[in-house]
Design an enzyme around this catalytic site. Sequence first.
Site, mmCIF file in Angstrom:
data_model
loop_
_atom_site.group_PDB
_atom_site.id
_atom_site.type_symbol
_atom_site.label_atom_id
_atom_site.label_comp_id
_atom_site.label_asym_id
_atom_site.label_seq_id
_atom_site.Cartn_x
_atom_site.Cartn_y
_atom_site.Cartn_z
ATOM 1 N N LYS A 13 -23.167 -15.945 -34.519
ATOM 2 C CA LYS A 13 -22.461 -17.177 -34.124
ATOM 3 C C LYS A 13 -21.213 -16.880 -33.304
ATOM 4 O O LYS A 13 -20.969 -17.545 -32.296
ATOM 5 C CB LYS A 13 -22.071 -17.992 -35.367
ATOM 6 C CG LYS A 13 -23.230 -18.612 -36.106
ATOM 7 C CD LYS A 13 -22.757 -19.584 -37.169
ATOM 8 C CE LYS A 13 -21.873 -18.949 -38.213
ATOM 9 N NZ LYS A 13 -22.546 -17.864 -38.980
ATOM 10 N N ARG A 88 -18.185 -26.432 -42.851
ATOM 11 C CA ARG A 88 -18.845 -25.468 -43.735
ATOM 12 C C ARG A 88 -19.593 -26.149 -44.878
ATOM 13 O O ARG A 88 -20.355 -25.500 -45.589
ATOM 14 C CB ARG A 88 -17.818 -24.489 -44.331
ATOM 15 C CG ARG A 88 -17.382 -23.412 -43.372
ATOM 16 C CD ARG A 88 -16.587 -22.345 -44.085
ATOM 17 N NE ARG A 88 -16.139 -21.304 -43.179
ATOM 18 C CZ ARG A 88 -16.858 -20.263 -42.797
ATOM 19 N NH1 ARG A 88 -18.092 -20.129 -43.248
ATOM 20 N NH2 ARG A 88 -16.372 -19.362 -41.971
ATOM 21 N N ARG A 127 -23.924 -2.191 -40.208
ATOM 22 C CA ARG A 127 -22.713 -2.049 -39.382
ATOM 23 C C ARG A 127 -21.809 -0.925 -39.884
ATOM 24 O O ARG A 127 -21.639 -0.741 -41.086
ATOM 25 C CB ARG A 127 -21.908 -3.362 -39.399
ATOM 26 C CG ARG A 127 -22.467 -4.437 -38.528
ATOM 27 C CD ARG A 127 -21.489 -5.563 -38.279
ATOM 28 N NE ARG A 127 -20.988 -6.195 -39.480
ATOM 29 C CZ ARG A 127 -20.740 -7.503 -39.580
ATOM 30 N NH1 ARG A 127 -20.947 -8.300 -38.541
ATOM 31 N NH2 ARG A 127 -20.268 -8.021 -40.687
ATOM 32 N N ARG A 161 -17.809 -1.577 -44.331
ATOM 33 C CA ARG A 161 -16.876 -2.472 -45.021
ATOM 34 C C ARG A 161 -17.450 -2.879 -46.365
ATOM 35 O O ARG A 161 -18.666 -3.019 -46.530
ATOM 36 C CB ARG A 161 -16.606 -3.730 -44.186
ATOM 37 C CG ARG A 161 -15.845 -3.474 -42.925
ATOM 38 C CD ARG A 161 -15.389 -4.736 -42.236
ATOM 39 N NE ARG A 161 -16.222 -5.907 -42.484
ATOM 40 C CZ ARG A 161 -16.084 -7.061 -41.825
ATOM 41 N NH1 ARG A 161 -15.167 -7.162 -40.889
ATOM 42 N NH2 ARG A 161 -16.857 -8.080 -42.091
ATOM 43 N N ARG A 172 -23.422 -13.630 -49.975
ATOM 44 C CA ARG A 172 -22.926 -14.521 -48.913
ATOM 45 C C ARG A 172 -24.022 -15.465 -48.429
ATOM 46 O O ARG A 172 -23.764 -16.631 -48.116
ATOM 47 C CB ARG A 172 -22.395 -13.683 -47.744
ATOM 48 C CG ARG A 172 -21.071 -12.992 -48.057
ATOM 49 C CD ARG A 172 -20.765 -11.867 -47.092
ATOM 50 N NE ARG A 172 -20.611 -12.320 -45.709
ATOM 51 C CZ ARG A 172 -20.528 -11.496 -44.675
ATOM 52 N NH1 ARG A 172 -20.585 -10.191 -44.863
ATOM 53 N NH2 ARG A 172 -20.382 -11.978 -43.460
#
Length: 216
Positions: A13, A88, A127, A161, A172
């Site tokens: 996004k 949201r 990542r 992370r 999430r």
Amino acid sequence: MRIVLVGPPGAGKGTQAVLLAKTLSIPHVSTGDLFRANISQGTELGRLAKSIMDAGKLVPDEVTIAMVKDRLAQPDAAKGFLLDGFPRNTAQAVALDEILTESGIALDGVLDLEVPEDEVVKRIAGRRICRNDSSHVFHVAYNAPKTEGVCDICGGELYQRSDDTEETVRTRLEVYHTETEPIIEYYKQQGLVTTISALGPVNEVTERAITALKQS
């Protein structure tokens, strides 16, 4: 155009929002940027948000809504905007409708970026970020460094992370399905939703999005 961009974590996004806003010549309104700007500028809303976050609490909807309302009242948003990260949840979607109605305007469309859940996990969990410079981002599958664990650009250590682990990503996604996904149905009832695949090269997804928006 007045657009809301939605999609799960890892759908791209942020990247698409910047590219679409530039292509359409409208401001990219990101709630993350709004929070940072208000806090750094020491606005009343920024001070309130900071005090809440410093206490380890979630910023309530009314504070976020107030920041968005203030941003959409700025001159550069008069002819359009692209909202990224807002609304949201359904309560925020209802509030956005009220804000726009007060101004005598309405959304032109809601672009839903669709990505299979396993691909989301693969994108985020793979990542690796450079400890020296967080803008140096690699991926174990899609953009692997020449030497494992070492940044190609500065030689810094690459790390994952804590919120990029598979377990955290799936949590999430659960939050997204519970809190954010219902706004897609809310907007479908208004005939505003266009869903596109967010798979493939970035430029192809952007072209797909532009075409979909023009047809909506």
